[in-house]
Design a protein around this motif. Sequence first.
Motif, PDB file in Angstrom:
ATOM      1  N   MET A  42     -11.818  -3.724  -9.127  1.00  0.00           N
ATOM      2  CA  MET A  42     -10.851  -3.595  -8.023  1.00  0.00           C
ATOM      3  C   MET A  42     -10.666  -2.139  -7.630  1.00  0.00           C
ATOM      4  N   ALA A  43     -10.690  -1.871  -6.329  1.00  0.00           N
ATOM      5  CA  ALA A  43     -10.429  -0.514  -5.835  1.00  0.00           C
ATOM      6  C   ALA A  43      -9.020  -0.449  -5.259  1.00  0.00           C
ATOM      7  N   LYS A  44      -8.535   0.775  -5.136  1.00  0.00           N
ATOM      8  CA  LYS A  44      -7.174   0.963  -4.639  1.00  0.00           C
ATOM      9  C   LYS A  44      -7.202   1.433  -3.181  1.00  0.00           C
ATOM     10  N   PHE A  45      -6.286   0.901  -2.404  1.00  0.00           N
ATOM     11  CA  PHE A  45      -6.194   1.280  -0.985  1.00  0.00           C
ATOM     12  C   PHE A  45      -4.747   1.595  -0.628  1.00  0.00           C
ATOM     13  N   ILE A  46      -4.610   2.472   0.374  1.00  0.00           N
ATOM     14  CA  ILE A  46      -3.263   2.755   0.901  1.00  0.00           C
ATOM     15  C   ILE A  46      -3.213   2.284   2.352  1.00  0.00           C
TER      16      ILE A  46
END
Lengths: 114, 427
Positions: A1-5
Amino acid sequence: MAKFIYVFRGGAFVEKGLSASAMQEHLKLWGAWMGELAKQGHQPAGNAVHDGGRTIRGKKKVVTDGPYAELKDLVTGNLAVEAASLDKAVDLALGCPIYIYDGSVEVRPVQQVG
Amino acid sequence: MNESAESDRPEALVASLFRHESGRLVAALTRAFGPHNLQLAEDVVQEALETALQAWKFQLPDNPRAWLSKVARNRALDVIRRGAVERRFVDGHREQLASEWAGATTLEESLAESSTAENQLRMMLTVCQPQLSEETQVTLILKFLCGFASGEIAAAFLSTEETIDKRLQRGRAVLRQIELLAPAAFAGSEDARLGAVLRALYLLFNEGYHGSHPSMPTRVVLCEEAIRLCAFLTEGVDSGAPQAHALMALMCFHFSRVPGRVDSEGIYLPLAQQDRAIWDRALMERGLAHLNHSARGSELSALHLEASIACQHCLAPSLAATDWNVILGLYDLLYKCNPSPVIAINRALARAYAGDPQRALSEAVELADEPALAHYPFYWAARGEIHARANQRDAAHGCYQRAATLARSPAEERAFLRNAATHRDPG
Protein backbone atom coordinates in the motif's frame (compact mmCIF):
# COMPACT_ATOMS: atom_id res chain seq x y z
CA MET A 1 0.00 0.00 0.00
CA ALA A 2 1.22 3.49 -0.87
CA LYS A 3 0.30 6.70 0.88
CA PHE A 4 -1.50 9.60 -0.78
CA ILE A 5 -2.56 13.07 0.27
CA TYR A 6 -5.78 14.59 -0.98
CA VAL A 7 -5.77 18.39 -1.04
CA PHE A 8 -9.30 19.81 -0.99
CA ARG A 9 -10.09 23.20 -2.46
CA GLY A 10 -13.36 25.13 -2.46
CA GLY A 11 -16.63 23.25 -2.28
CA ALA A 12 -19.58 23.80 0.04
CA PHE A 13 -17.22 25.16 2.72
CA VAL A 14 -16.65 28.38 0.83
CA GLU A 15 -20.24 28.67 -0.38
CA LYS A 16 -22.11 31.17 1.77
CA GLY A 17 -25.81 31.14 2.59
CA LEU A 18 -26.58 27.41 2.25
CA SER A 19 -29.70 26.35 4.15
CA ALA A 20 -29.37 24.33 7.34
CA SER A 21 -30.91 21.28 5.62
CA ALA A 22 -28.55 21.59 2.66
CA MET A 23 -25.54 21.76 4.99
CA GLN A 24 -26.65 18.74 6.96
CA GLU A 25 -27.40 16.82 3.76
CA HIS A 26 -23.92 17.61 2.47
CA LEU A 27 -22.21 16.68 5.72
CA LYS A 28 -24.00 13.34 5.64
CA LEU A 29 -22.42 12.64 2.23
CA TRP A 30 -18.95 13.36 3.63
CA GLY A 31 -19.68 11.05 6.54
CA ALA A 32 -20.76 8.30 4.18
CA TRP A 33 -17.67 8.73 1.99
CA MET A 34 -15.30 8.77 4.98
CA GLY A 35 -17.07 5.76 6.46
CA GLU A 36 -16.63 3.87 3.22
CA LEU A 37 -12.89 4.71 3.00
CA ALA A 38 -12.40 3.51 6.58
CA LYS A 39 -14.41 0.36 6.01
CA GLN A 40 -12.30 -0.58 2.98
CA GLY A 41 -9.10 -0.17 5.03
CA HIS A 42 -7.73 3.01 3.42
CA GLN A 43 -7.11 4.50 6.87
CA PRO A 44 -8.24 8.05 6.14
CA ALA A 45 -6.81 10.72 8.45
CA GLY A 46 -7.79 14.28 7.71
CA ASN A 47 -7.42 17.87 8.80
CA ALA A 48 -10.12 20.45 8.25
CA VAL A 49 -8.61 23.94 8.26
CA HIS A 50 -9.99 27.38 9.05
CA ASP A 51 -10.63 29.81 6.22
CA GLY A 52 -8.29 32.38 7.71
CA GLY A 53 -4.64 32.27 8.74
CA ARG A 54 -1.35 33.86 7.65
CA THR A 55 0.98 33.41 4.72
CA ILE A 56 4.75 33.93 5.01
CA ARG A 57 6.56 34.40 1.75
CA GLY A 58 10.02 35.01 0.27
CA LYS A 59 13.48 35.88 1.49
CA LYS A 60 12.06 38.82 3.38
CA LYS A 61 9.63 36.49 5.15
CA VAL A 62 6.72 38.83 4.56
CA VAL A 63 3.78 37.80 6.73
CA THR A 64 0.37 38.56 5.29
CA ASP A 65 -3.17 37.92 6.46
CA GLY A 66 -5.05 35.03 4.97
CA PRO A 67 -4.25 32.50 2.29
CA TYR A 68 -4.97 35.00 -0.54
CA ALA A 69 -6.69 32.57 -2.84
CA GLU A 70 -9.81 32.79 -4.94
CA LEU A 71 -12.58 31.09 -2.98
CA LYS A 72 -12.68 28.17 -5.40
CA ASP A 73 -8.93 27.66 -4.92
CA LEU A 74 -9.00 28.08 -1.15
CA VAL A 75 -7.57 25.00 0.57
CA THR A 76 -10.32 23.63 2.83
CA GLY A 77 -8.57 20.58 4.17
CA ASN A 78 -6.43 17.56 3.43
CA LEU A 79 -6.73 13.86 3.94
CA ALA A 80 -4.13 11.09 4.04
CA VAL A 81 -5.23 7.73 2.61
CA GLU A 82 -3.57 4.45 1.78
CA ALA A 83 -4.19 2.93 -1.63
CA ALA A 84 -2.61 0.36 -3.92
CA SER A 85 -1.86 2.81 -6.75
CA LEU A 86 -2.38 6.38 -7.95
CA ASP A 87 -5.20 5.16 -10.15
CA LYS A 88 -6.89 3.56 -7.16
CA ALA A 89 -6.41 6.74 -5.09
CA VAL A 90 -7.99 8.80 -7.89
CA ASP A 91 -10.80 6.31 -8.13
CA LEU A 92 -11.52 6.70 -4.40
CA ALA A 93 -11.37 10.49 -4.65
CA LEU A 94 -14.06 10.41 -7.34
CA GLY A 95 -16.50 9.41 -4.60
CA CYS A 96 -15.88 12.61 -2.64
CA PRO A 97 -18.94 14.91 -2.43
CA ILE A 98 -16.87 18.09 -2.85
CA TYR A 99 -17.69 18.32 -6.59
CA ILE A 100 -21.39 18.92 -5.87
CA TYR A 101 -20.41 22.46 -4.87
CA ASP A 102 -17.72 22.78 -7.55
CA GLY A 103 -14.75 22.02 -5.32
CA SER A 104 -11.63 20.11 -6.35
CA VAL A 105 -9.41 17.35 -5.02
CA GLU A 106 -5.71 17.19 -5.83
CA VAL A 107 -4.34 13.66 -5.41
CA ARG A 108 -0.61 13.59 -4.54
CA PRO A 109 1.46 10.49 -3.91
CA VAL A 110 3.57 10.84 -0.75
CA GLN A 111 7.32 10.55 -1.43
CA GLN A 112 8.81 7.48 0.14
CA VAL A 113 12.22 7.85 1.68
CA GLY A 114 14.27 4.85 2.69
CA MET B 1 -25.12 -2.21 15.84
CA ASN B 2 -24.17 -1.05 19.31
CA GLU B 3 -24.43 2.52 20.41
CA SER B 4 -20.75 3.40 20.65
CA ALA B 5 -20.02 2.08 17.16
CA GLU B 6 -22.87 4.26 15.91
CA SER B 7 -21.63 7.43 17.57
CA ASP B 8 -18.01 6.88 16.49
CA ARG B 9 -18.99 7.08 12.88
CA PRO B 10 -19.03 10.48 11.21
CA GLU B 11 -22.36 9.76 9.52
CA ALA B 12 -24.10 9.35 12.89
CA LEU B 13 -25.50 12.85 12.66
CA VAL B 14 -28.80 13.34 14.46
CA ALA B 15 -31.55 13.95 11.92
CA SER B 16 -32.41 17.66 11.48
CA LEU B 17 -29.56 18.66 13.81
CA PHE B 18 -28.60 21.68 11.69
CA ARG B 19 -32.18 22.92 11.33
CA HIS B 20 -33.03 22.47 14.97
CA GLU B 21 -29.75 23.99 16.12
CA SER B 22 -30.44 26.94 13.87
CA GLY B 23 -33.79 27.41 15.66
CA ARG B 24 -32.25 26.98 19.09
CA LEU B 25 -29.39 29.41 18.49
CA VAL B 26 -31.45 32.06 16.67
CA ALA B 27 -33.86 32.14 19.64
CA ALA B 28 -31.00 32.28 22.17
CA LEU B 29 -29.16 35.10 20.38
CA THR B 30 -32.37 37.01 19.69
CA ARG B 31 -32.97 36.92 23.42
CA ALA B 32 -29.50 38.32 24.06
CA PHE B 33 -29.47 40.93 21.24
CA GLY B 34 -33.19 41.77 21.20
CA PRO B 35 -35.58 41.04 18.28
CA HIS B 36 -34.61 44.36 16.64
CA ASN B 37 -31.20 42.77 16.05
CA LEU B 38 -32.66 39.55 14.61
CA GLN B 39 -30.68 39.85 11.37
CA LEU B 40 -27.47 39.98 13.36
CA ALA B 41 -28.47 36.90 15.35
CA GLU B 42 -29.22 35.07 12.09
CA ASP B 43 -25.86 36.05 10.61
CA VAL B 44 -24.00 34.76 13.67
CA VAL B 45 -25.91 31.45 13.54
CA GLN B 46 -25.32 31.06 9.80
CA GLU B 47 -21.58 31.60 10.34
CA ALA B 48 -21.55 29.08 13.19
CA LEU B 49 -23.25 26.44 11.03
CA GLU B 50 -20.90 27.14 8.11
CA THR B 51 -17.95 26.71 10.47
CA ALA B 52 -19.39 23.40 11.63
CA LEU B 53 -19.81 22.19 8.06
CA GLN B 54 -16.17 22.96 7.36
CA ALA B 55 -14.83 21.55 10.62
CA TRP B 56 -16.93 18.41 10.85
CA LYS B 57 -16.35 16.90 7.44
CA PHE B 58 -13.86 14.31 8.66
CA GLN B 59 -15.05 13.89 12.21
CA LEU B 60 -17.97 14.93 14.39
CA PRO B 61 -17.32 16.49 17.81
CA ASP B 62 -18.40 14.51 20.87
CA ASN B 63 -21.11 17.04 21.64
CA PRO B 64 -22.17 18.85 18.46
CA ARG B 65 -24.67 21.11 20.27
CA ALA B 66 -22.10 22.31 22.79
CA TRP B 67 -19.58 22.82 19.97
CA LEU B 68 -22.04 25.01 18.09
CA SER B 69 -22.96 26.96 21.23
CA LYS B 70 -19.31 27.76 21.82
CA VAL B 71 -18.68 28.92 18.26
CA ALA B 72 -21.87 30.99 18.28
CA ARG B 73 -20.94 32.57 21.61
CA ASN B 74 -17.47 33.55 20.37
CA ARG B 75 -18.90 35.03 17.16
CA ALA B 76 -21.52 36.90 19.17
CA LEU B 77 -18.85 38.35 21.45
CA ASP B 78 -16.93 39.55 18.36
CA VAL B 79 -20.11 41.21 17.15
CA ILE B 80 -20.68 42.95 20.51
CA ARG B 81 -17.05 44.05 20.62
CA ARG B 82 -17.31 45.48 17.10
CA GLY B 83 -20.27 47.51 18.34
CA ALA B 84 -22.47 46.04 15.61
CA VAL B 85 -25.34 45.29 17.98
CA GLU B 86 -27.71 48.20 17.77
CA ARG B 87 -27.82 49.67 21.27
CA ARG B 88 -31.52 49.86 21.73
CA PHE B 89 -31.41 47.57 24.69
CA VAL B 90 -34.30 47.42 27.00
CA ASP B 91 -33.93 48.71 30.54
CA GLY B 92 -31.74 46.53 32.61
CA HIS B 93 -30.09 45.02 29.56
CA ARG B 94 -28.65 48.29 28.36
CA GLU B 95 -25.80 48.53 30.83
CA GLN B 96 -25.41 44.79 30.94
CA LEU B 97 -24.68 44.33 27.26
CA ALA B 98 -22.78 47.59 27.02
CA SER B 99 -19.82 46.20 28.90
CA GLU B 100 -18.11 43.25 27.33
CA TRP B 101 -17.97 41.26 30.51
CA ALA B 102 -21.71 41.59 31.14
CA GLY B 103 -22.29 40.86 27.45
CA ALA B 104 -20.62 37.52 27.98
CA THR B 105 -22.75 36.83 31.05
CA THR B 106 -26.01 37.60 29.24
CA LEU B 107 -24.92 35.49 26.29
CA GLU B 108 -23.89 32.66 28.57
CA GLU B 109 -27.32 32.70 30.19
CA SER B 110 -29.14 32.86 26.86
CA LEU B 111 -27.10 30.03 25.37
CA ALA B 112 -27.36 27.78 28.44
CA GLU B 113 -28.95 24.40 27.81
CA SER B 114 -31.43 25.14 30.60
CA SER B 115 -32.73 28.21 28.72
CA THR B 116 -33.34 26.34 25.46
CA ALA B 117 -37.05 25.61 25.84
CA GLU B 118 -37.88 29.00 27.32
CA ASN B 119 -36.02 30.86 24.55
CA GLN B 120 -37.90 29.04 21.83
CA LEU B 121 -41.25 29.47 23.55
CA ARG B 122 -40.60 33.20 23.87
CA MET B 123 -39.43 33.39 20.26
CA MET B 124 -42.67 31.71 19.10
CA LEU B 125 -44.77 34.12 21.14
CA THR B 126 -42.75 37.01 19.71
CA VAL B 127 -43.10 36.09 16.01
CA CYS B 128 -46.87 35.54 16.39
CA GLN B 129 -47.53 39.28 16.50
CA PRO B 130 -51.26 40.05 16.24
CA GLN B 131 -50.81 42.50 13.35
CA LEU B 132 -49.30 39.74 11.17
CA SER B 133 -51.47 37.29 9.23
CA GLU B 134 -51.54 33.65 10.32
CA GLU B 135 -49.70 32.66 7.13
CA THR B 136 -46.96 35.12 7.96
CA GLN B 137 -46.77 33.88 11.55
CA VAL B 138 -46.37 30.29 10.35
CA THR B 139 -43.76 31.40 7.83
CA LEU B 140 -41.78 33.11 10.58
CA ILE B 141 -42.03 30.01 12.77
CA LEU B 142 -40.76 27.80 9.97
CA LYS B 143 -37.92 30.21 9.25
CA PHE B 144 -36.73 31.14 12.73
CA LEU B 145 -37.80 28.20 14.93
CA CYS B 146 -37.45 25.34 12.43
CA GLY B 147 -34.49 26.62 10.40
CA PHE B 148 -36.09 26.22 6.96
CA ALA B 149 -34.93 28.37 4.04
CA SER B 150 -37.41 30.40 1.96
CA GLY B 151 -37.30 27.88 -0.87
CA GLU B 152 -38.04 25.01 1.51
CA ILE B 153 -40.99 26.91 3.05
CA ALA B 154 -42.28 27.71 -0.43
CA ALA B 155 -42.15 24.01 -1.35
CA ALA B 156 -44.00 23.08 1.85
CA PHE B 157 -46.80 25.55 1.17
CA LEU B 158 -46.89 25.11 -2.62
CA SER B 159 -46.06 28.76 -2.79
CA THR B 160 -43.34 30.75 -4.51
CA GLU B 161 -40.09 31.82 -2.91
CA GLU B 162 -41.08 35.39 -3.75
CA THR B 163 -44.31 35.14 -1.71
CA ILE B 164 -42.44 33.63 1.22
CA ASP B 165 -39.76 36.33 1.06
CA LYS B 166 -42.45 39.01 1.10
CA ARG B 167 -43.98 37.47 4.22
CA LEU B 168 -40.56 37.32 5.84
CA GLN B 169 -40.00 40.98 4.98
CA ARG B 170 -43.29 41.97 6.58
CA GLY B 171 -42.43 39.92 9.65
CA ARG B 172 -38.92 41.33 9.94
CA ALA B 173 -40.24 44.90 9.68
CA VAL B 174 -42.54 44.27 12.66
CA LEU B 175 -39.85 42.49 14.69
CA ARG B 176 -37.41 45.38 14.12
CA GLN B 177 -39.64 47.51 16.34
CA ILE B 178 -39.40 45.08 19.26
CA GLU B 179 -36.59 45.25 21.77
CA LEU B 180 -37.23 42.26 24.00
CA LEU B 181 -38.56 38.75 23.49
CA ALA B 182 -42.11 38.28 24.78
CA PRO B 183 -42.26 36.96 28.36
CA ALA B 184 -42.96 33.26 28.76
CA ALA B 185 -45.74 33.69 31.29
CA PHE B 186 -49.32 33.34 30.09
CA ALA B 187 -52.15 35.53 31.29
CA GLY B 188 -54.41 32.46 31.19
CA SER B 189 -56.31 30.67 28.48
CA GLU B 190 -57.67 34.01 27.21
CA ASP B 191 -54.12 35.09 26.42
CA ALA B 192 -54.24 36.36 22.84
CA ARG B 193 -50.59 35.50 22.21
CA LEU B 194 -51.11 31.92 23.30
CA GLY B 195 -54.16 31.69 21.03
CA ALA B 196 -52.14 33.03 18.09
CA VAL B 197 -49.34 30.49 18.61
CA LEU B 198 -51.83 27.61 18.95
CA ARG B 199 -53.58 28.63 15.72
CA ALA B 200 -50.25 28.92 13.91
CA LEU B 201 -49.12 25.48 15.10
CA TYR B 202 -52.48 23.95 14.19
CA LEU B 203 -52.19 25.48 10.72
CA LEU B 204 -48.67 24.08 10.38
CA PHE B 205 -49.83 20.62 11.44
CA ASN B 206 -52.81 20.67 9.09
CA GLU B 207 -50.63 21.73 6.19
CA GLY B 208 -48.63 18.58 6.81
CA TYR B 209 -51.59 16.33 7.56
CA HIS B 210 -54.31 17.47 5.15
CA GLY B 211 -52.09 19.51 2.89
CA SER B 212 -52.68 19.94 -0.77
CA HIS B 213 -49.32 18.72 -1.99
CA PRO B 214 -49.92 16.81 -5.24
CA SER B 215 -47.42 14.01 -4.70
CA MET B 216 -47.15 13.74 -0.91
CA PRO B 217 -50.37 12.98 0.98
CA THR B 218 -48.71 13.58 4.34
CA ARG B 219 -45.69 15.78 4.86
CA VAL B 220 -44.48 14.16 8.03
CA VAL B 221 -41.80 16.75 8.73
CA LEU B 222 -44.36 19.56 9.08
CA CYS B 223 -46.44 17.48 11.51
CA GLU B 224 -43.33 16.59 13.49
CA GLU B 225 -42.27 20.23 13.70
CA ALA B 226 -45.72 21.29 14.95
CA ILE B 227 -45.58 18.61 17.66
CA ARG B 228 -41.98 19.47 18.60
CA LEU B 229 -42.81 23.16 18.96
CA CYS B 230 -46.08 22.53 20.82
CA ALA B 231 -44.02 20.70 23.45
CA PHE B 232 -42.41 24.04 24.34
CA LEU B 233 -45.93 25.21 25.25
CA THR B 234 -46.99 22.10 27.16
CA GLU B 235 -43.72 21.68 29.04
CA GLY B 236 -43.22 25.37 29.65
CA VAL B 237 -44.63 27.70 32.23
CA ASP B 238 -46.97 26.06 34.77
CA SER B 239 -46.74 22.84 32.73
CA GLY B 240 -48.54 24.61 29.94
CA ALA B 241 -51.98 25.97 29.28
CA PRO B 242 -54.85 23.44 29.05
CA GLN B 243 -55.51 24.48 25.45
CA ALA B 244 -51.92 23.72 24.49
CA HIS B 245 -52.35 20.22 25.92
CA ALA B 246 -55.59 19.83 23.96
CA LEU B 247 -53.83 20.78 20.71
CA MET B 248 -50.97 18.41 21.52
CA ALA B 249 -53.44 15.58 22.19
CA LEU B 250 -55.24 16.30 18.91
CA MET B 251 -52.01 16.27 16.92
CA CYS B 252 -50.74 13.08 18.59
CA PHE B 253 -54.01 11.26 17.88
CA HIS B 254 -54.09 12.34 14.23
CA PHE B 255 -50.41 11.67 13.70
CA SER B 256 -50.65 8.21 15.27
CA ARG B 257 -52.89 7.19 12.36
CA VAL B 258 -50.49 8.21 9.59
CA PRO B 259 -49.09 4.67 9.09
CA GLY B 260 -52.48 3.30 8.00
CA ARG B 261 -53.68 6.28 6.06
CA VAL B 262 -52.59 5.40 2.55
CA ASP B 263 -52.14 2.11 0.73
CA SER B 264 -48.98 0.92 -1.02
CA GLU B 265 -49.84 3.07 -4.04
CA GLY B 266 -50.18 6.20 -1.94
CA ILE B 267 -53.99 6.35 -2.22
CA TYR B 268 -55.97 7.38 0.86
CA LEU B 269 -57.76 4.47 2.50
CA PRO B 270 -61.21 4.98 3.98
CA LEU B 271 -61.27 4.67 7.78
CA ALA B 272 -63.13 1.37 7.47
CA GLN B 273 -60.27 -0.22 5.51
CA GLN B 274 -57.35 1.07 7.54
CA ASP B 275 -55.24 -1.43 9.43
CA ARG B 276 -55.62 -0.19 12.99
CA ALA B 277 -52.90 -2.58 14.19
CA ILE B 278 -50.21 -0.38 12.59
CA TRP B 279 -51.41 2.87 14.16
CA ASP B 280 -48.71 4.26 16.44
CA ARG B 281 -49.63 3.13 19.99
CA ALA B 282 -46.92 5.18 21.71
CA LEU B 283 -48.20 8.39 20.13
CA MET B 284 -51.75 7.51 21.15
CA GLU B 285 -50.59 7.06 24.75
CA ARG B 286 -48.88 10.42 24.55
CA GLY B 287 -52.12 11.91 23.21
CA LEU B 288 -54.11 10.40 26.09
CA ALA B 289 -51.71 11.87 28.66
CA HIS B 290 -52.12 15.31 27.13
CA LEU B 291 -55.87 14.93 26.91
CA ASN B 292 -55.87 14.26 30.66
CA HIS B 293 -53.72 17.34 31.26
CA SER B 294 -56.03 19.44 29.11
CA ALA B 295 -58.93 18.66 31.41
CA ARG B 296 -57.33 20.51 34.33
CA GLY B 297 -58.92 23.85 33.49
CA SER B 298 -62.63 24.57 33.70
CA GLU B 299 -62.72 25.40 30.05
CA LEU B 300 -63.98 23.26 27.18
CA SER B 301 -62.50 24.78 24.03
CA ALA B 302 -63.04 23.68 20.44
CA LEU B 303 -59.58 22.13 20.64
CA HIS B 304 -60.66 19.99 23.60
CA LEU B 305 -63.65 18.73 21.62
CA GLU B 306 -61.65 18.03 18.47
CA ALA B 307 -59.07 16.16 20.55
CA SER B 308 -61.83 14.11 22.21
CA ILE B 309 -63.29 13.16 18.83
CA ALA B 310 -59.87 12.12 17.54
CA CYS B 311 -59.39 10.13 20.76
CA GLN B 312 -62.61 8.18 20.18
CA HIS B 313 -61.38 7.14 16.72
CA CYS B 314 -58.04 6.04 18.14
CA LEU B 315 -59.56 4.00 20.94
CA ALA B 316 -62.10 2.17 18.76
CA PRO B 317 -61.04 -1.33 17.71
CA SER B 318 -62.90 -0.98 14.38
CA LEU B 319 -65.14 1.40 12.47
CA ALA B 320 -68.23 -0.57 13.47
CA ALA B 321 -67.20 -0.71 17.12
CA THR B 322 -66.70 3.05 17.26
CA ASP B 323 -68.90 4.82 19.78
CA TRP B 324 -70.64 7.05 17.24
CA ASN B 325 -73.14 8.38 19.77
CA VAL B 326 -70.33 9.85 21.85
CA ILE B 327 -68.77 11.31 18.72
CA LEU B 328 -72.12 12.76 17.65
CA GLY B 329 -72.54 14.38 21.09
CA LEU B 330 -69.04 15.89 20.80
CA TYR B 331 -69.87 17.27 17.33
CA ASP B 332 -73.04 18.83 18.77
CA LEU B 333 -70.94 20.65 21.39
CA LEU B 334 -68.34 21.58 18.79
CA TYR B 335 -71.04 23.02 16.53
CA LYS B 336 -72.25 25.16 19.44
CA CYS B 337 -68.67 26.46 19.90
CA ASN B 338 -68.17 27.05 16.23
CA PRO B 339 -71.25 26.77 13.99
CA SER B 340 -69.39 26.21 10.70
CA PRO B 341 -70.67 24.21 7.71
CA VAL B 342 -67.55 22.01 7.79
CA ILE B 343 -68.40 20.92 11.33
CA ALA B 344 -72.05 20.50 10.31
CA ILE B 345 -71.22 18.04 7.51
CA ASN B 346 -68.92 16.07 9.82
CA ARG B 347 -71.70 15.94 12.39
CA ALA B 348 -74.13 14.69 9.75
CA LEU B 349 -71.67 11.93 8.83
CA ALA B 350 -71.34 10.92 12.50
CA ARG B 351 -75.14 10.86 12.71
CA ALA B 352 -75.31 8.50 9.74
CA TYR B 353 -72.81 6.14 11.38
CA ALA B 354 -74.70 6.46 14.67
CA GLY B 355 -77.73 4.93 12.95
CA ASP B 356 -79.85 7.80 11.65
CA PRO B 357 -78.90 8.11 7.96
CA GLN B 358 -82.23 9.69 6.99
CA ARG B 359 -81.86 12.69 9.26
CA ALA B 360 -78.15 12.85 8.36
CA LEU B 361 -79.11 12.99 4.68
CA SER B 362 -81.56 15.85 5.11
CA GLU B 363 -78.89 17.76 7.08
CA ALA B 364 -76.32 17.09 4.36
CA VAL B 365 -78.64 18.15 1.53
CA GLU B 366 -79.48 21.37 3.37
CA LEU B 367 -75.76 22.23 3.39
CA ALA B 368 -75.41 21.92 -0.40
CA ASP B 369 -75.66 25.67 -1.06
CA GLU B 370 -73.16 26.71 1.62
CA PRO B 371 -70.50 28.83 -0.13
CA ALA B 372 -67.84 27.50 2.26
CA LEU B 373 -68.46 23.97 0.96
CA ALA B 374 -68.68 24.85 -2.75
CA HIS B 375 -65.13 23.64 -3.48
CA TYR B 376 -64.73 21.33 -0.50
CA PRO B 377 -64.31 17.78 -1.82
CA PHE B 378 -65.00 16.25 1.60
CA TYR B 379 -68.53 17.64 1.60
CA TRP B 380 -69.34 15.47 -1.43
CA ALA B 381 -67.39 12.51 -0.09
CA ALA B 382 -69.22 12.69 3.25
CA ARG B 383 -72.56 13.10 1.48
CA GLY B 384 -71.70 10.11 -0.70
CA GLU B 385 -71.06 8.02 2.40
CA ILE B 386 -74.35 9.18 3.96
CA HIS B 387 -76.24 8.23 0.76
CA ALA B 388 -74.55 4.82 0.88
CA ARG B 389 -75.62 4.36 4.51
CA ALA B 390 -79.19 5.19 3.40
CA ASN B 391 -78.88 2.55 0.65
CA GLN B 392 -78.93 5.09 -2.15
CA ARG B 393 -76.13 3.64 -4.24
CA ASP B 394 -76.56 5.76 -7.36
CA ALA B 395 -76.59 8.97 -5.39
CA ALA B 396 -73.52 7.79 -3.44
CA HIS B 397 -71.70 7.04 -6.69
CA GLY B 398 -72.55 10.49 -8.07
CA CYS B 399 -71.40 12.32 -4.94
CA TYR B 400 -68.04 10.53 -4.88
CA GLN B 401 -67.53 11.37 -8.55
CA ARG B 402 -68.25 14.99 -7.78
CA ALA B 403 -65.76 14.86 -4.89
CA ALA B 404 -63.17 13.52 -7.34
CA THR B 405 -63.61 16.55 -9.63
CA LEU B 406 -62.82 18.82 -6.66
CA ALA B 407 -59.88 16.77 -5.36
CA ARG B 408 -56.72 18.76 -4.60
CA SER B 409 -54.25 15.95 -5.21
CA PRO B 410 -54.05 12.75 -7.26
CA ALA B 411 -54.07 10.76 -3.99
CA GLU B 412 -57.40 12.32 -3.05
CA GLU B 413 -58.84 11.97 -6.53
CA ARG B 414 -58.00 8.28 -6.80
CA ALA B 415 -59.41 7.63 -3.33
CA PHE B 416 -62.73 9.29 -4.27
CA LEU B 417 -62.91 7.49 -7.62
CA ARG B 418 -62.26 4.18 -5.91
CA ASN B 419 -65.16 4.89 -3.55
CA ALA B 420 -67.35 5.93 -6.47
CA ALA B 421 -66.61 2.59 -8.17
CA THR B 422 -67.60 0.68 -5.01
CA HIS B 423 -71.08 2.12 -5.20
CA ARG B 424 -71.62 1.71 -8.93
CA ASP B 425 -74.63 -0.48 -9.56
CA PRO B 426 -73.35 -3.61 -11.30
CA GLY B 427 -76.71 -3.98 -13.11
